[in-house]
Design an enzyme around this catalytic site. Structure first.
Site, PDB file in Angstrom:
ATOM      1  N   ARG A 126       0.809  -1.221   0.000  1.00 30.72           N
ATOM      2  CA  ARG A 126       0.000   0.000   0.000  1.00 30.72           C
ATOM      3  C   ARG A 126       0.845   1.274   0.000  1.00 30.72           C
ATOM      4  NH1 ARG A 126      -3.241   1.547   3.814  1.00 30.72           N
ATOM      5  NH2 ARG A 126      -5.077   2.123   2.663  1.00 30.72           N
ATOM      6  N   ARG A 147       0.556   3.975  -2.810  1.00 32.86           N
ATOM      7  CA  ARG A 147      -0.704   4.570  -3.263  1.00 32.86           C
ATOM      8  C   ARG A 147      -0.607   6.098  -3.303  1.00 32.86           C
ATOM      9  NH1 ARG A 147      -1.260   4.076   2.080  1.00 32.86           N
ATOM     10  NH2 ARG A 147      -2.757   5.318   3.248  1.00 32.86           N
ATOM     11  N   CYS A 185       5.495  32.121  26.719  1.00 34.42           N
ATOM     12  CA  CYS A 185       5.579  30.681  27.019  1.00 34.42           C
ATOM     13  C   CYS A 185       5.417  30.455  28.514  1.00 34.42           C
ATOM     14  CB  CYS A 185       6.917  30.135  26.541  1.00 34.42           C
ATOM     15  SG  CYS A 185       7.229  28.466  27.134  1.00 34.42           S
ATOM     16  N   CYS A 240       8.872  28.831  30.011  1.00 31.81           N
ATOM     17  CA  CYS A 240      10.163  29.522  30.055  1.00 31.81           C
ATOM     18  C   CYS A 240      10.449  30.028  31.480  1.00 31.81           C
ATOM     19  CB  CYS A 240      10.164  30.707  29.077  1.00 31.81           C
ATOM     20  SG  CYS A 240      10.586  30.278  27.377  1.00 31.81           S
ATOM     21  N   HIS A 276      13.858  27.723  25.101  1.00 31.91           N
ATOM     22  CA  HIS A 276      12.556  27.494  24.479  1.00 31.91           C
ATOM     23  C   HIS A 276      12.673  26.804  23.123  1.00 31.91           C
ATOM     24  CE1 HIS A 276       8.295  28.556  23.826  1.00 31.91           C
ATOM     25  NE2 HIS A 276       8.639  28.848  22.582  1.00 31.91           N
ATOM     26  N   ASN A 311       5.189  14.299  24.349  1.00 33.53           N
ATOM     27  CA  ASN A 311       4.560  14.547  23.054  1.00 33.53           C
ATOM     28  C   ASN A 311       5.397  15.616  22.380  1.00 33.53           C
ATOM     29  OD1 ASN A 311       2.338  12.894  23.714  1.00 33.53           O
ATOM     30  ND2 ASN A 311       1.363  14.605  24.785  1.00 33.53           N
ATOM     31  N   SER A 355       1.444  21.072  23.404  1.00 36.95           N
ATOM     32  CA  SER A 355       0.781  22.368  23.449  1.00 36.95           C
ATOM     33  C   SER A 355       1.787  23.505  23.329  1.00 36.95           C
ATOM     34  CB  SER A 355       0.015  22.498  24.772  1.00 36.95           C
ATOM     35  OG  SER A 355       0.913  22.332  25.855  1.00 36.95           O
ATOM     36  N   HIS A 377       8.380  24.462  23.711  1.00 39.06           N
ATOM     37  CA  HIS A 377       9.394  24.414  24.780  1.00 39.06           C
ATOM     38  C   HIS A 377       9.609  22.946  25.171  1.00 39.06           C
ATOM     39  CE1 HIS A 377      11.426  26.775  28.077  1.00 39.06           C
ATOM     40  NE2 HIS A 377      11.649  25.518  28.393  1.00 39.06           N
ATOM     41  N   HIS A 424       9.681  19.681  26.845  1.00 38.94           N
ATOM     42  CA  HIS A 424       9.122  19.247  28.130  1.00 38.94           C
ATOM     43  C   HIS A 424       8.476  17.888  27.980  1.00 38.94           C
ATOM     44  CE1 HIS A 424       5.600  20.774  25.981  1.00 38.94           C
ATOM     45  NE2 HIS A 424       4.853  20.035  26.796  1.00 38.94           N
ATOM     46  N   GLN A 464       5.644  15.022  30.287  1.00 43.72           N
ATOM     47  CA  GLN A 464       4.704  14.904  31.396  1.00 43.72           C
ATOM     48  C   GLN A 464       4.955  13.595  32.126  1.00 43.72           C
ATOM     49  OE1 GLN A 464       0.591  16.043  30.856  1.00 43.72           O
ATOM     50  NE2 GLN A 464       0.986  16.594  28.739  1.00 43.72           N
ATOM     51  N   HIS A 473       8.076   2.464  29.653  1.00 42.71           N
ATOM     52  CA  HIS A 473       7.208   1.499  30.316  1.00 42.71           C
ATOM     53  C   HIS A 473       8.031   0.802  31.395  1.00 42.71           C
ATOM     54  CE1 HIS A 473       3.847   1.045  27.117  1.00 42.71           C
ATOM     55  NE2 HIS A 473       3.500   1.862  28.096  1.00 42.71           N
ATOM     56  N   HIS A 489       9.206   3.316  24.264  1.00 36.38           N
ATOM     57  CA  HIS A 489       8.608   3.265  22.923  1.00 36.38           C
ATOM     58  C   HIS A 489       8.676   4.658  22.307  1.00 36.38           C
ATOM     59  CE1 HIS A 489       6.596  -0.659  23.556  1.00 36.38           C
ATOM     60  NE2 HIS A 489       6.290  -0.225  24.778  1.00 36.38           N
ATOM     61  N   LYS A 511       0.870   9.155   8.973  1.00 37.33           N
ATOM     62  CA  LYS A 511      -0.004   7.984   9.025  1.00 37.33           C
ATOM     63  C   LYS A 511      -1.191   8.321   9.928  1.00 37.33           C
ATOM     64  CE  LYS A 511      -1.397   3.637   9.458  1.00 37.33           C
ATOM     65  NZ  LYS A 511      -2.066   2.940   8.349  1.00 37.33           N
ATOM     66  N   PHE A 512      -2.385   8.049   9.436  1.00 32.03           N
ATOM     67  CA  PHE A 512      -3.573   8.245  10.276  1.00 32.03           C
ATOM     68  C   PHE A 512      -4.027   6.895  10.813  1.00 32.03           C
ATOM     69  CE2 PHE A 512      -3.689  12.115   7.742  1.00 32.03           C
ATOM     70  CZ  PHE A 512      -4.006  13.054   8.704  1.00 32.03           C
TER      71      PHE A 512
HETATM   72  P1  H2U Z   1       1.688  19.009  26.591  1.00 32.50           P
HETATM   73  O1  H2U Z   1       2.390  19.976  25.724  1.00 32.50           O
HETATM   74  O2  H2U Z   1       2.166  17.551  26.361  1.00 32.50           O
HETATM   75  O3  H2U Z   1       0.187  19.178  26.496  1.00 32.50           O
HETATM   76  O4  H2U Z   1       2.085  19.330  28.108  1.00 32.50           O
HETATM   77  C1  H2U Z   1       1.977  20.603  28.677  1.00 32.50           C
HETATM   78  C2  H2U Z   1       1.227  20.509  29.974  1.00 32.50           C
HETATM   79  O5  H2U Z   1       1.394  21.737  30.675  1.00 32.50           O
HETATM   80  C3  H2U Z   1      -0.279  20.319  29.824  1.00 32.50           C
HETATM   81  O6  H2U Z   1      -0.647  19.072  30.404  1.00 32.50           O
HETATM   82  C4  H2U Z   1       0.245  21.988  31.430  1.00 32.50           C
HETATM   83  C5  H2U Z   1      -0.905  21.487  30.586  1.00 32.50           C
HETATM   84  O7  H2U Z   1      -1.956  21.057  31.416  1.00 32.50           O
HETATM   85  N1  H2U Z   1       0.190  23.412  31.758  1.00 32.50           N
HETATM   86  C6  H2U Z   1       0.368  23.837  33.062  1.00 32.50           C
HETATM   87  O8  H2U Z   1       0.497  22.984  33.953  1.00 32.50           O
HETATM   88  N2  H2U Z   1       0.410  25.166  33.350  1.00 32.50           N
HETATM   89  C7  H2U Z   1       0.231  26.152  32.427  1.00 32.50           C
HETATM   90  O9  H2U Z   1       0.334  27.315  32.743  1.00 32.50           O
HETATM   91  C8  H2U Z   1      -0.125  25.801  31.035  1.00 32.50           C
HETATM   92  C9  H2U Z   1      -0.031  24.355  30.658  1.00 32.50           C
HETATM   93 ZN    ZN Z   2       9.464  28.463  26.646  1.00 37.89          ZN
END
Ligand code: H2U
Ligand code: ZN
Length: 356
Positions: free
Chosen positions: A31, A34, A53, A56, A116, A156, A164, A167, A169, A171, A287, A304, A317-318
Protein backbone atom coordinates in the site's frame (compact mmCIF):
# COMPACT_ATOMS: atom_id res chain seq x y z
CA UNK A 1 3.23 -8.68 -7.34
CA UNK A 2 4.76 -12.18 -7.90
CA UNK A 3 2.55 -15.04 -6.71
CA UNK A 4 4.47 -18.28 -6.36
CA UNK A 5 2.43 -19.39 -3.36
CA UNK A 6 5.09 -18.30 -0.83
CA UNK A 7 4.35 -15.44 1.58
CA UNK A 8 6.82 -12.62 0.95
CA UNK A 9 6.65 -10.28 3.94
CA UNK A 10 8.00 -7.41 1.81
CA UNK A 11 5.14 -7.76 -0.70
CA UNK A 12 2.16 -9.63 0.68
CA UNK A 13 -0.29 -8.56 3.37
CA UNK A 14 0.17 -10.52 6.59
CA UNK A 15 -0.45 -10.11 10.29
CA UNK A 16 2.09 -10.07 13.10
CA UNK A 17 1.68 -10.66 16.83
CA UNK A 18 2.83 -8.00 19.26
CA UNK A 19 4.59 -10.20 21.81
CA UNK A 20 4.42 -7.43 24.41
CA UNK A 21 0.69 -6.80 24.29
CA UNK A 22 -0.69 -9.99 22.74
CA UNK A 23 -2.47 -7.98 20.01
CA UNK A 24 -2.25 -8.57 16.27
CA UNK A 25 -1.34 -5.93 13.71
CA UNK A 26 -1.84 -5.97 9.94
CA UNK A 27 1.13 -5.31 7.59
CA UNK A 28 0.24 -4.21 4.04
CA UNK A 29 3.58 -3.43 2.34
CA UNK A 30 2.07 -3.02 -1.13
CA UNK A 31 0.00 0.00 0.00
CA UNK A 32 2.98 2.34 0.42
CA UNK A 33 2.89 3.35 -3.24
CA UNK A 34 -0.70 4.57 -3.26
CA UNK A 35 -1.33 8.22 -4.27
CA UNK A 36 -1.82 10.79 -1.53
CA UNK A 37 -3.94 13.91 -1.76
CA UNK A 38 -4.56 14.25 1.97
CA UNK A 39 -3.53 16.78 4.60
CA UNK A 40 -0.04 18.13 5.11
CA UNK A 41 1.60 18.74 8.47
CA UNK A 42 2.86 22.28 9.10
CA UNK A 43 6.44 22.70 10.37
CA UNK A 44 7.40 25.30 12.96
CA UNK A 45 10.45 27.20 14.23
CA UNK A 46 10.75 28.83 17.68
CA UNK A 47 12.69 31.69 19.35
CA UNK A 48 15.26 30.99 22.15
CA UNK A 49 12.87 32.39 24.70
CA UNK A 50 9.25 33.44 24.41
CA UNK A 51 7.58 35.92 26.77
CA UNK A 52 4.26 34.18 26.20
CA UNK A 53 5.58 30.68 27.02
CA UNK A 54 4.28 29.29 30.31
CA UNK A 55 7.32 27.01 30.56
CA UNK A 56 10.16 29.52 30.05
CA UNK A 57 12.10 30.57 33.20
CA UNK A 58 10.63 33.54 35.05
CA UNK A 59 7.33 33.47 33.13
CA UNK A 60 3.81 33.28 34.54
CA UNK A 61 1.83 30.05 34.33
CA UNK A 62 -1.92 29.81 33.82
CA UNK A 63 -2.55 29.47 37.57
CA UNK A 64 -0.73 32.75 38.30
CA UNK A 65 2.46 31.13 39.66
CA UNK A 66 5.78 32.39 38.32
CA UNK A 67 8.40 29.87 37.17
CA UNK A 68 11.78 30.20 38.92
CA UNK A 69 14.81 31.37 36.91
CA UNK A 70 15.76 27.72 36.42
CA UNK A 71 18.97 26.83 34.61
CA UNK A 72 18.64 23.04 34.18
CA UNK A 73 15.51 20.91 34.43
CA UNK A 74 12.38 22.17 36.17
CA UNK A 75 9.42 20.05 37.34
CA UNK A 76 6.09 21.25 38.69
CA UNK A 77 2.58 19.94 39.39
CA UNK A 78 0.43 20.27 36.28
CA UNK A 79 -1.94 23.22 36.71
CA UNK A 80 -4.60 21.31 34.74
CA UNK A 81 -4.08 17.81 36.12
CA UNK A 82 -5.96 14.87 34.64
CA UNK A 83 -5.79 13.18 38.04
CA UNK A 84 -6.24 14.49 41.56
CA UNK A 85 -4.44 13.26 44.68
CA UNK A 86 -7.59 13.52 46.80
CA UNK A 87 -10.79 13.13 44.81
CA UNK A 88 -13.97 12.74 46.91
CA UNK A 89 -13.66 9.46 48.80
CA UNK A 90 -17.24 8.16 48.78
CA UNK A 91 -17.82 5.46 46.15
CA UNK A 92 -19.51 6.26 42.87
CA UNK A 93 -22.77 4.38 42.32
CA UNK A 94 -21.99 1.51 39.93
CA UNK A 95 -24.08 -1.18 38.27
CA UNK A 96 -23.02 -4.06 36.02
CA UNK A 97 -23.37 -1.93 32.91
CA UNK A 98 -22.58 1.48 34.37
CA UNK A 99 -19.38 1.05 36.31
CA UNK A 100 -17.19 3.85 37.64
CA UNK A 101 -14.55 4.07 40.32
CA UNK A 102 -12.58 6.91 41.81
CA UNK A 103 -8.96 7.19 40.67
CA UNK A 104 -6.24 9.03 42.54
CA UNK A 105 -3.08 10.33 40.96
CA UNK A 106 -0.57 13.09 40.37
CA UNK A 107 0.33 14.84 37.11
CA UNK A 108 3.69 16.55 36.72
CA UNK A 109 5.27 18.61 33.95
CA UNK A 110 9.05 18.47 33.48
CA UNK A 111 10.89 21.14 31.46
CA UNK A 112 14.05 19.71 29.90
CA UNK A 113 15.91 23.01 29.50
CA UNK A 114 15.46 26.77 30.00
CA UNK A 115 15.91 27.15 26.21
CA UNK A 116 12.56 27.49 24.48
CA UNK A 117 13.92 26.59 21.04
CA UNK A 118 15.78 23.37 21.83
CA UNK A 119 14.49 19.84 21.48
CA UNK A 120 15.65 16.93 23.62
CA UNK A 121 17.88 15.75 20.78
CA UNK A 122 19.43 19.19 20.23
CA UNK A 123 20.56 19.41 23.87
CA UNK A 124 24.15 18.53 24.86
CA UNK A 125 24.67 15.07 26.37
CA UNK A 126 25.11 16.31 29.99
CA UNK A 127 21.80 18.19 29.67
CA UNK A 128 20.02 15.09 28.37
CA UNK A 129 21.60 13.09 31.21
CA UNK A 130 20.07 15.60 33.68
CA UNK A 131 16.68 14.91 32.10
CA UNK A 132 17.23 11.16 32.63
CA UNK A 133 18.16 11.84 36.27
CA UNK A 134 15.02 13.95 36.71
CA UNK A 135 12.90 11.10 35.30
CA UNK A 136 14.55 8.71 37.79
CA UNK A 137 13.96 11.08 40.72
CA UNK A 138 10.33 11.73 39.80
CA UNK A 139 9.64 8.03 39.25
CA UNK A 140 11.23 7.01 42.57
CA UNK A 141 9.51 9.75 44.55
CA UNK A 142 6.04 9.25 43.04
CA UNK A 143 6.36 5.46 43.11
CA UNK A 144 7.14 5.53 46.83
CA UNK A 145 3.74 7.09 47.62
CA UNK A 146 1.53 4.34 49.02
CA UNK A 147 -1.45 5.12 46.78
CA UNK A 148 0.59 5.30 43.54
CA UNK A 149 0.91 2.00 41.66
CA UNK A 150 2.18 3.05 38.25
CA UNK A 151 4.31 5.95 36.93
CA UNK A 152 4.11 6.91 33.26
CA UNK A 153 6.75 9.22 31.79
CA UNK A 154 5.90 10.50 28.29
CA UNK A 155 6.79 13.25 25.84
CA UNK A 156 4.56 14.55 23.05
CA UNK A 157 6.79 16.28 20.57
CA UNK A 158 5.31 18.49 17.86
CA UNK A 159 1.88 19.99 17.57
CA UNK A 160 0.60 17.11 15.46
CA UNK A 161 1.23 14.85 18.43
CA UNK A 162 -0.68 17.19 20.73
CA UNK A 163 2.25 19.07 22.30
CA UNK A 164 0.78 22.37 23.45
CA UNK A 165 4.12 24.20 23.40
CA UNK A 166 7.44 23.81 21.53
CA UNK A 167 9.39 24.41 24.78
CA UNK A 168 11.09 21.02 25.43
CA UNK A 169 9.12 19.25 28.13
CA UNK A 170 7.44 16.02 29.08
CA UNK A 171 4.70 14.90 31.40
CA UNK A 172 4.67 12.36 34.19
CA UNK A 173 1.37 10.87 35.31
CA UNK A 174 1.28 8.70 38.41
CA UNK A 175 -1.81 6.52 38.90
CA UNK A 176 -3.49 4.61 41.66
CA UNK A 177 -4.38 1.83 39.19
CA UNK A 178 -2.20 0.30 36.48
CA UNK A 179 -3.18 1.79 33.07
CA UNK A 180 -4.28 -0.44 30.16
CA UNK A 181 -1.05 -0.57 28.10
CA UNK A 182 1.11 -1.29 31.13
CA UNK A 183 -1.37 -3.91 32.36
CA UNK A 184 -1.31 -5.69 28.97
CA UNK A 185 2.51 -5.72 28.92
CA UNK A 186 2.57 -6.91 32.53
CA UNK A 187 0.34 -9.86 31.76
CA UNK A 188 2.32 -10.86 28.65
CA UNK A 189 5.71 -10.60 30.37
CA UNK A 190 4.44 -12.61 33.33
CA UNK A 191 2.96 -15.28 31.07
CA UNK A 192 6.23 -15.56 29.12
CA UNK A 193 8.23 -15.90 32.32
CA UNK A 194 5.92 -18.61 33.62
CA UNK A 195 6.06 -20.54 30.34
CA UNK A 196 9.76 -20.11 29.47
CA UNK A 197 11.41 -19.25 32.81
CA UNK A 198 13.11 -16.33 31.09
CA UNK A 199 12.39 -12.68 30.38
CA UNK A 200 10.43 -11.85 27.22
CA UNK A 201 12.42 -8.72 26.37
CA UNK A 202 15.81 -10.24 27.30
CA UNK A 203 15.02 -13.04 24.82
CA UNK A 204 13.66 -10.61 22.22
CA UNK A 205 16.75 -8.40 22.52
CA UNK A 206 19.02 -11.43 22.10
CA UNK A 207 17.09 -12.40 18.97
CA UNK A 208 17.22 -8.96 17.37
CA UNK A 209 20.90 -8.33 18.16
CA UNK A 210 22.27 -11.77 17.24
CA UNK A 211 24.14 -12.17 13.98
CA UNK A 212 22.14 -15.31 13.18
CA UNK A 213 18.96 -13.24 13.54
CA UNK A 214 20.17 -11.02 10.68
CA UNK A 215 19.94 -7.84 12.77
CA UNK A 216 17.53 -6.51 10.13
CA UNK A 217 15.41 -4.58 12.63
CA UNK A 218 18.31 -3.32 14.77
CA UNK A 219 19.10 0.37 14.17
CA UNK A 220 22.01 0.86 16.57
CA UNK A 221 23.18 -0.04 20.05
CA UNK A 222 25.53 1.17 22.77
CA UNK A 223 26.91 -0.57 25.88
CA UNK A 224 23.60 -0.49 27.73
CA UNK A 225 20.79 -0.27 25.17
CA UNK A 226 19.65 -1.34 21.72
CA UNK A 227 17.24 0.53 19.42
CA UNK A 228 15.03 -1.71 17.33
CA UNK A 229 12.08 -1.29 14.98
CA UNK A 230 10.01 -3.99 16.66
CA UNK A 231 8.78 -6.90 14.54
CA UNK A 232 5.24 -5.85 15.48
CA UNK A 233 5.67 -2.06 15.01
CA UNK A 234 2.42 -0.25 14.22
CA UNK A 235 3.63 3.30 13.50
CA UNK A 236 5.76 3.62 10.32
CA UNK A 237 9.03 4.47 12.11
CA UNK A 238 8.16 3.16 15.56
CA UNK A 239 11.14 2.09 17.68
CA UNK A 240 11.68 0.18 20.90
CA UNK A 241 14.60 1.01 23.19
CA UNK A 242 15.54 -2.04 25.23
CA UNK A 243 18.08 -2.17 28.06
CA UNK A 244 20.68 -4.92 27.98
CA UNK A 245 20.41 -5.46 31.75
CA UNK A 246 17.19 -6.82 33.22
CA UNK A 247 15.91 -3.81 35.18
CA UNK A 248 12.26 -3.12 36.08
CA UNK A 249 12.23 0.58 36.92
CA UNK A 250 14.00 3.60 35.46
CA UNK A 251 15.41 4.62 38.85
CA UNK A 252 17.25 1.27 39.02
CA UNK A 253 19.50 2.29 36.12
CA UNK A 254 23.16 2.80 37.06
CA UNK A 255 25.03 6.03 36.26
CA UNK A 256 26.66 4.56 33.11
CA UNK A 257 23.27 3.21 31.98
CA UNK A 258 21.72 6.66 32.42
CA UNK A 259 24.50 8.04 30.20
CA UNK A 260 23.64 5.32 27.70
CA UNK A 261 19.97 6.39 27.72
CA UNK A 262 21.06 9.98 27.01
CA UNK A 263 23.31 8.77 24.19
CA UNK A 264 20.47 6.72 22.66
CA UNK A 265 18.03 9.65 22.84
CA UNK A 266 20.48 12.03 21.19
CA UNK A 267 21.41 9.64 18.39
CA UNK A 268 17.92 8.34 17.71
CA UNK A 269 16.29 11.79 17.56
CA UNK A 270 19.07 12.97 15.19
CA UNK A 271 18.32 10.03 12.88
CA UNK A 272 14.61 10.82 13.06
CA UNK A 273 15.16 14.52 12.28
CA UNK A 274 17.49 13.63 9.40
CA UNK A 275 15.07 11.08 7.91
CA UNK A 276 12.88 13.75 6.29
CA UNK A 277 15.16 16.77 6.95
CA UNK A 278 12.64 18.18 9.42
CA UNK A 279 11.81 18.13 13.13
CA UNK A 280 10.35 14.65 13.62
CA UNK A 281 7.22 14.58 15.77
CA UNK A 282 6.60 11.68 18.11
CA UNK A 283 5.11 10.44 21.33
CA UNK A 284 7.70 8.63 23.40
CA UNK A 285 7.59 7.15 26.85
CA UNK A 286 9.03 4.63 29.26
CA UNK A 287 7.21 1.50 30.32
CA UNK A 288 8.25 0.24 33.71
CA UNK A 289 7.03 -2.18 36.36
CA UNK A 290 4.06 -1.18 38.49
CA UNK A 291 5.07 0.17 41.90
CA UNK A 292 2.46 -1.62 43.98
CA UNK A 293 4.85 -3.34 46.36
CA UNK A 294 5.09 -6.61 44.36
CA UNK A 295 8.43 -7.69 42.86
CA UNK A 296 7.33 -7.82 39.19
CA UNK A 297 10.44 -9.79 38.28
CA UNK A 298 9.11 -10.40 34.77
CA UNK A 299 9.18 -6.67 34.00
CA UNK A 300 11.88 -5.29 31.71
CA UNK A 301 12.14 -1.48 31.45
CA UNK A 302 11.90 -0.15 27.90
CA UNK A 303 10.90 2.94 25.94
CA UNK A 304 8.61 3.27 22.92
CA UNK A 305 8.87 5.96 20.24
CA UNK A 306 5.63 6.34 18.27
CA UNK A 307 6.26 8.86 15.44
CA UNK A 308 3.32 9.52 13.08
CA UNK A 309 5.21 10.51 9.88
CA UNK A 310 4.95 8.13 6.94
CA UNK A 311 6.17 9.43 3.60
CA UNK A 312 7.71 12.83 4.20
CA UNK A 313 7.94 15.64 6.72
CA UNK A 314 4.37 16.58 5.97
CA UNK A 315 2.55 13.32 5.31
CA UNK A 316 1.52 11.35 8.35
CA UNK A 317 0.00 7.98 9.02
CA UNK A 318 -3.57 8.24 10.28
CA UNK A 319 -4.83 5.63 12.69
CA UNK A 320 -8.43 5.92 11.54
CA UNK A 321 -11.03 3.79 9.72
CA UNK A 322 -9.86 0.20 9.86
CA UNK A 323 -7.46 0.90 12.75
CA UNK A 324 -10.23 2.38 14.88
CA UNK A 325 -12.80 -0.22 13.96
CA UNK A 326 -10.76 -3.37 13.45
CA UNK A 327 -7.01 -3.54 14.09
CA UNK A 328 -3.80 -1.51 13.58
CA UNK A 329 -2.41 -1.64 10.05
CA UNK A 330 0.90 -0.46 8.60
CA UNK A 331 2.04 0.18 5.03
CA UNK A 332 5.84 -0.12 4.97
CA UNK A 333 7.40 -3.16 6.60
CA UNK A 334 9.24 -2.77 9.92
CA UNK A 335 12.34 -4.13 8.16
CA UNK A 336 12.32 -1.42 5.49
CA UNK A 337 11.71 1.26 8.15
CA UNK A 338 14.71 -0.09 10.08
CA UNK A 339 16.85 -0.02 6.94
CA UNK A 340 16.01 3.66 6.38
CA UNK A 341 16.66 4.60 10.02
CA UNK A 342 19.98 2.72 9.88
CA UNK A 343 20.92 4.71 6.77
CA UNK A 344 19.92 8.06 8.35
CA UNK A 345 22.81 10.06 9.77
CA UNK A 346 23.37 10.70 13.48
CA UNK A 347 25.08 13.97 12.56
CA UNK A 348 22.69 16.89 12.76
CA UNK A 349 22.14 18.85 9.59
CA UNK A 350 23.07 15.96 7.29
CA UNK A 351 19.66 14.61 6.37
CA UNK A 352 19.02 11.65 4.11
CA UNK A 353 15.84 13.07 2.60
CA UNK A 354 13.16 11.54 0.48
CA UNK A 355 9.66 10.13 0.90
CA UNK A 356 8.61 6.49 1.06
P1 H2U B 1 1.69 19.01 26.59
O1 H2U B 1 2.39 19.98 25.72
O2 H2U B 1 2.17 17.55 26.36
O3 H2U B 1 0.19 19.18 26.50
O4 H2U B 1 2.08 19.33 28.11
C1 H2U B 1 1.98 20.60 28.68
C2 H2U B 1 1.23 20.51 29.97
O5 H2U B 1 1.39 21.74 30.68
C3 H2U B 1 -0.28 20.32 29.82
O6 H2U B 1 -0.65 19.07 30.40
C4 H2U B 1 0.25 21.99 31.43
C5 H2U B 1 -0.90 21.49 30.59
O7 H2U B 1 -1.96 21.06 31.42
N1 H2U B 1 0.19 23.41 31.76
C6 H2U B 1 0.37 23.84 33.06
O8 H2U B 1 0.50 22.98 33.95
N2 H2U B 1 0.41 25.17 33.35
C7 H2U B 1 0.23 26.15 32.43
O9 H2U B 1 0.33 27.32 32.74
C8 H2U B 1 -0.13 25.80 31.04
C9 H2U B 1 -0.03 24.36 30.66
ZN1 ZN C 1 9.46 28.46 26.65
Amino acid sequence: MPDDGVLDSTQHPHRRLNALTGEWILVSPHRASRPWLGGHTPLSGAPKSDPNCYLCPGNLRANGERNPAYTGTFAFDNDFPALLADPPAHPIHSTTLLRAESERGICRVLCFSPRHDLTLGHMELPGIRSVVDAWCEESARLGALNYIHSVQIFENRGSIMGASNPHPHCQIWANQTVPNEVAKESARQLQYREEHHRCLLCDYLALETSLEGGRERLIFENAGFAVIVPFWAVWPFETLIVGKRHVGAIEDLTAPERDDVADVLKRLTARYDNLFNAPFPYTMGFHQRPCDGAEHEAWHLHAHFYPPLLRSATVRKFMVGYEMLAMPQRDITPESAAERLRAASEVRGSGSAGGV
